[in-house]
Design a protein around this motif. Structure first.
Motif, PDB file in Angstrom:
ATOM      1  N   LEU A   1      18.212 -31.314  18.368  1.00  0.00           N
ATOM      2  CA  LEU A   1      17.932 -32.547  17.639  1.00  0.00           C
ATOM      3  C   LEU A   1      16.888 -32.358  16.556  1.00  0.00           C
ATOM      4  O   LEU A   1      16.824 -33.137  15.596  1.00  0.00           O
ATOM      5  CB  LEU A   1      17.462 -33.625  18.621  1.00  0.00           C
ATOM      6  N   ALA A   2      16.057 -31.337  16.710  1.00  0.00           N
ATOM      7  CA  ALA A   2      14.976 -31.092  15.750  1.00  0.00           C
ATOM      8  C   ALA A   2      14.559 -29.633  15.856  1.00  0.00           C
ATOM      9  O   ALA A   2      14.779 -28.988  16.889  1.00  0.00           O
ATOM     10  CB  ALA A   2      13.781 -31.999  16.038  1.00  0.00           C
TER      11      ALA A   2
ATOM     12  N   LEU B   1      31.544 -13.650  16.843  1.00  0.00           N
ATOM     13  CA  LEU B   1      31.712 -14.858  17.644  1.00  0.00           C
ATOM     14  C   LEU B   1      32.459 -15.922  16.848  1.00  0.00           C
ATOM     15  O   LEU B   1      32.142 -16.197  15.689  1.00  0.00           O
ATOM     16  CB  LEU B   1      30.349 -15.403  18.065  1.00  0.00           C
ATOM     17  N   ALA B   2      33.455 -16.516  17.483  1.00  0.00           N
ATOM     18  CA  ALA B   2      34.180 -17.646  16.898  1.00  0.00           C
ATOM     19  C   ALA B   2      33.854 -18.905  17.689  1.00  0.00           C
ATOM     20  O   ALA B   2      33.578 -18.849  18.890  1.00  0.00           O
ATOM     21  CB  ALA B   2      35.679 -17.392  16.920  1.00  0.00           C
ATOM     22  N   LEU B   3      33.853 -20.037  16.999  1.00  0.00           N
ATOM     23  CA  LEU B   3      33.607 -21.333  17.626  1.00  0.00           C
ATOM     24  C   LEU B   3      34.729 -22.286  17.250  1.00  0.00           C
ATOM     25  O   LEU B   3      35.437 -22.068  16.260  1.00  0.00           O
ATOM     26  CB  LEU B   3      32.266 -21.910  17.165  1.00  0.00           C
ATOM     27  N   ASP B   4      34.886 -23.321  18.037  1.00  0.00           N
ATOM     28  CA  ASP B   4      35.885 -24.345  17.726  1.00  0.00           C
ATOM     29  C   ASP B   4      35.245 -25.630  17.208  1.00  0.00           C
ATOM     30  O   ASP B   4      35.791 -26.282  16.325  1.00  0.00           O
ATOM     31  CB  ASP B   4      36.723 -24.643  18.972  1.00  0.00           C
ATOM     32  N   VAL B   5      34.088 -25.988  17.787  1.00  0.00           N
ATOM     33  CA  VAL B   5      33.419 -27.233  17.407  1.00  0.00           C
ATOM     34  C   VAL B   5      31.917 -27.002  17.360  1.00  0.00           C
ATOM     35  O   VAL B   5      31.366 -26.306  18.218  1.00  0.00           O
ATOM     36  CB  VAL B   5      33.724 -28.363  18.416  1.00  0.00           C
ATOM     37  N   VAL B   6      31.263 -27.577  16.362  1.00  0.00           N
ATOM     38  CA  VAL B   6      29.806 -27.639  16.299  1.00  0.00           C
ATOM     39  C   VAL B   6      29.420 -29.104  16.433  1.00  0.00           C
ATOM     40  O   VAL B   6      29.821 -29.940  15.628  1.00  0.00           O
ATOM     41  CB  VAL B   6      29.259 -27.060  14.979  1.00  0.00           C
ATOM     42  N   LEU B   7      28.658 -29.404  17.488  1.00  0.00           N
ATOM     43  CA  LEU B   7      28.239 -30.785  17.750  1.00  0.00           C
ATOM     44  C   LEU B   7      26.799 -30.980  17.306  1.00  0.00           C
ATOM     45  O   LEU B   7      25.923 -30.183  17.641  1.00  0.00           O
ATOM     46  CB  LEU B   7      28.359 -31.093  19.245  1.00  0.00           C
ATOM     47  N   ALA B   8      26.547 -32.034  16.540  1.00  0.00           N
ATOM     48  CA  ALA B   8      25.191 -32.339  16.091  1.00  0.00           C
ATOM     49  C   ALA B   8      24.982 -33.844  16.095  1.00  0.00           C
ATOM     50  O   ALA B   8      25.937 -34.621  15.973  1.00  0.00           O
ATOM     51  CB  ALA B   8      24.958 -31.790  14.679  1.00  0.00           C
ATOM     52  N   ASP B   9      23.726 -34.231  16.263  1.00  0.00           N
ATOM     53  CA  ASP B   9      23.395 -35.649  16.168  1.00  0.00           C
ATOM     54  C   ASP B   9      23.493 -36.079  14.713  1.00  0.00           C
ATOM     55  O   ASP B   9      22.971 -35.404  13.814  1.00  0.00           O
ATOM     56  CB  ASP B   9      21.987 -35.907  16.697  1.00  0.00           C
ATOM     57  N   GLU B  10      24.137 -37.203  14.479  1.00  0.00           N
ATOM     58  CA  GLU B  10      24.387 -37.628  13.107  1.00  0.00           C
ATOM     59  C   GLU B  10      23.101 -37.885  12.330  1.00  0.00           C
ATOM     60  O   GLU B  10      23.043 -37.669  11.112  1.00  0.00           O
ATOM     61  CB  GLU B  10      25.264 -38.877  13.091  1.00  0.00           C
ATOM     62  N   ALA B  11      22.040 -38.292  13.029  1.00  0.00           N
ATOM     63  CA  ALA B  11      20.781 -38.564  12.340  1.00  0.00           C
ATOM     64  C   ALA B  11      19.983 -37.307  12.048  1.00  0.00           C
ATOM     65  O   ALA B  11      19.003 -37.355  11.302  1.00  0.00           O
ATOM     66  CB  ALA B  11      19.933 -39.519  13.182  1.00  0.00           C
ATOM     67  N   ALA B  12      20.397 -36.162  12.627  1.00  0.00           N
ATOM     68  CA  ALA B  12      19.658 -34.910  12.448  1.00  0.00           C
ATOM     69  C   ALA B  12      20.284 -34.000  11.402  1.00  0.00           C
ATOM     70  O   ALA B  12      19.855 -32.856  11.237  1.00  0.00           O
ATOM     71  CB  ALA B  12      19.562 -34.176  13.783  1.00  0.00           C
TER      72      ALA B  12
ATOM     73  N   PHE C   1      13.738 -25.023  10.284  1.00  0.00           N
ATOM     74  CA  PHE C   1      15.165 -24.685  10.305  1.00  0.00           C
ATOM     75  C   PHE C   1      16.014 -25.925  10.037  1.00  0.00           C
ATOM     76  O   PHE C   1      15.817 -26.979  10.643  1.00  0.00           O
ATOM     77  CB  PHE C   1      15.553 -24.111  11.667  1.00  0.00           C
ATOM     78  N   SER C   2      16.981 -25.789   9.152  1.00  0.00           N
ATOM     79  CA  SER C   2      18.011 -26.809   8.984  1.00  0.00           C
ATOM     80  C   SER C   2      19.099 -26.569  10.031  1.00  0.00           C
ATOM     81  O   SER C   2      19.167 -25.491  10.633  1.00  0.00           O
ATOM     82  CB  SER C   2      18.620 -26.703   7.583  1.00  0.00           C
ATOM     83  N   PRO C   3      19.972 -27.547  10.268  1.00  0.00           N
ATOM     84  CA  PRO C   3      21.075 -27.306  11.212  1.00  0.00           C
ATOM     85  C   PRO C   3      21.912 -26.089  10.830  1.00  0.00           C
ATOM     86  O   PRO C   3      22.287 -25.285  11.695  1.00  0.00           O
ATOM     87  CB  PRO C   3      21.891 -28.596  11.134  1.00  0.00           C
TER      88      PRO C   3
ATOM     89  N   PRO D   1      26.010 -39.892  17.805  1.00  0.00           N
ATOM     90  CA  PRO D   1      24.661 -40.267  18.252  1.00  0.00           C
ATOM     91  C   PRO D   1      24.441 -39.761  19.675  1.00  0.00           C
ATOM     92  O   PRO D   1      25.028 -40.276  20.629  1.00  0.00           O
ATOM     93  CB  PRO D   1      24.686 -41.796  18.188  1.00  0.00           C
ATOM     94  N   VAL D   2      23.614 -38.735  19.833  1.00  0.00           N
ATOM     95  CA  VAL D   2      23.390 -38.148  21.163  1.00  0.00           C
ATOM     96  C   VAL D   2      21.918 -38.153  21.552  1.00  0.00           C
ATOM     97  O   VAL D   2      21.563 -37.707  22.639  1.00  0.00           O
ATOM     98  CB  VAL D   2      23.940 -36.709  21.233  1.00  0.00           C
ATOM     99  N   ALA D   3      21.041 -38.663  20.682  1.00  0.00           N
ATOM    100  CA  ALA D   3      19.606 -38.683  20.974  1.00  0.00           C
ATOM    101  C   ALA D   3      19.228 -39.941  21.744  1.00  0.00           C
ATOM    102  O   ALA D   3      19.899 -40.980  21.658  1.00  0.00           O
ATOM    103  CB  ALA D   3      18.806 -38.626  19.681  1.00  0.00           C
ATOM    104  N   ARG D   4      18.146 -39.838  22.488  1.00  0.00           N
ATOM    105  CA  ARG D   4      17.644 -41.002  23.206  1.00  0.00           C
ATOM    106  C   ARG D   4      17.192 -42.063  22.206  1.00  0.00           C
ATOM    107  O   ARG D   4      16.627 -41.739  21.153  1.00  0.00           O
ATOM    108  CB  ARG D   4      16.490 -40.608  24.118  1.00  0.00           C
ATOM    109  N   PRO D   5      17.394 -43.316  22.513  1.00  0.00           N
ATOM    110  CA  PRO D   5      17.068 -44.381  21.552  1.00  0.00           C
ATOM    111  C   PRO D   5      15.581 -44.588  21.334  1.00  0.00           C
ATOM    112  O   PRO D   5      15.191 -45.338  20.433  1.00  0.00           O
ATOM    113  CB  PRO D   5      17.707 -45.629  22.174  1.00  0.00           C
ATOM    114  N   ASP D   6      14.725 -43.935  22.129  1.00  0.00           N
ATOM    115  CA  ASP D   6      13.279 -44.148  21.962  1.00  0.00           C
ATOM    116  C   ASP D   6      12.689 -43.308  20.823  1.00  0.00           C
ATOM    117  O   ASP D   6      11.480 -43.365  20.572  1.00  0.00           O
ATOM    118  CB  ASP D   6      12.535 -43.841  23.263  1.00  0.00           C
TER     119      ASP D   6
END
Length: 355
Positions: A263-264, A289-300, A273-275, A322-327
């Motif tokens: 998330l950060a 290494l090959a990957l199929d999906v990269v998951l990231a929080d939209e706000a990050a 570091f950027s994503p 949106p995968v981060a805690r709302p706090d």
């Protein structure tokens, strides 16, 4: 990619020959119909892996955690130095994350995470670390002991070390000494690497060709999905790619592979570091290494196009959710992360009997 290397073939035969039939509780805490859920393997260490496991156990009972064993700080480091054992701390955290939400699971989760407070030598030791090491000494088998702890806890999944030998993490760091900002030094130890004020250039393991645990290799080869990350990038995520047999399995498995980004940036280890830079350093350490999906929080993700370009080099699509805690804290929310994983498994995976 087709075929298996001779080394992987030997590992599969070794694991199969030595496997003991385990009750459903030891594998996932509850009986299940064969083939009813996706087989998921999660790789990492520390709190990042714990967050991923807390989410994944909500959507599958066929879950295996493969955990780094290079920790050399705190209670784990002390036990490692004194007894010559694998560092148990990250294994303990993974087991705690797999505990259920009922009274039994939550009670045991708190117990194994409990740390003694005293003026003596037991100060700072976690109950779970001592329990795991005691069973290793009693049984003489890392995997059997961890399965037994998982059964006691009613863990919703299995926990395995990535290697059966303690590993030392070493890094090339630019500016580790603030008085010499342009010099590149070799920094030794996971705890030191994680807190370096310098820029980590690369990491490697000592020994540099450690054996993988056969059950971990087999789990990756037999999985439907492999999840890598989130977590401390250089000290918890990348080390899995530095174990040759495990990397072979990751490149040869028919499973889909998802990389879950942090998330950060982590202070010290990945400051600034950027994503997409997280992906770049991953690629430098494991170019095949090959990957199929990269998951990231939209706000990050301030620059989605750059992240998309970096993911394409791995053959991966980017999923923002949106995968981060709302706090506002940089911590994953288990329910939101579970929803993101569930959506990825449905949208990008082979639609299986669990749907």
């Amino acid at each position: 990619m087709t075929g298996r290397t001779p080394r992987l073939g030997r590992l599969r035969r070794t694991a199969s020959a030595g496997r003991v039939s385990r009750p459903a509780e030891a594998r996932g805490g509850r009986p299940r119909r064969r083939g009813a859920q996706p087989k998921v393997v999660a790789l990492g260490g520390g709190m990042g892996l714990s967050s991923s496991l807390a989410a994944l156990r909500r959507i599958t009972g066929d879950l295996t955690a493969v955990v780094t064993v290079a920790d050399d700080g705190g209670s784990s480091g002390r036990l490692r130095d004194e007894l010559g054992v694998l560092p148990p701390g990250d294994l303990r955290k993974a087991l705690a994350a797999l505990c259920g939400d009922d009274d039994w699971g939550q009670t045991w989760s708190r117990v194994i995470q409990h740390r003694f407070q005293s003026q003596g030598e037991i100060n700072g030791h976690a109950v779970g670390n001592l329990l795991i090491v005691a069973l290793w000494e009693q049984l003489g088998d890392h995997v059997q002991a961890l399965d037994l702890v998982g059964r006691l806890l009613g863990a919703h999944g299995r926990v395995l070390p990535m290697s059966a030998v303690p590993l030392e993490l070493q890094a090339l760091v630019k500016g580790h000494d603030p008085q010499r900002p342009d010099d590149v030094d070799t920094v030794r130890g996971q705890a030191t690497v994680a807190l370096t004020p310098g820029e980590v250039q690369s990491v490697h393991l000592v020994p540099n060709d450690p054996p993988a645990v056969p059950e971990a290799v087999e789990a990756v080869l037999d999985a439907d999905w492999v999840v890598l990350g989130p977590g401390s990038w250089f000290s918890s995520v990348i080390p899995h790619l530095l174990v040759p047999e495990l990397l072979d399995a990751l490149t040869q498995t028919k499973a889909r592979r998802v990389l879950s980004l942090n998330l950060a940036p982590q202070p010290g280890e990945t400051d600034g570091f950027s994503p997409q830079r997280h992906l770049e350093v991953l690629g430098r350490h494991a170019p095949k290494l090959a990957l199929d999906v990269v998951l990231a929080d939209e706000a990050a993700v301030p620059d989605r196009d750059s992240l998309t370009d970096a993911a394409k080099r791995f053959g991966a699509a980017v999923e923002l959710a949106p995968v981060a805690r709302p706090d506002g804290t940089p911590r994953h929310d288990p329910e939101l992360l579970a929803a993101a994983y569930d959506r990825i498994f449905r949208m990008h995976g082979r639609i299986g009997p669990w749907r």
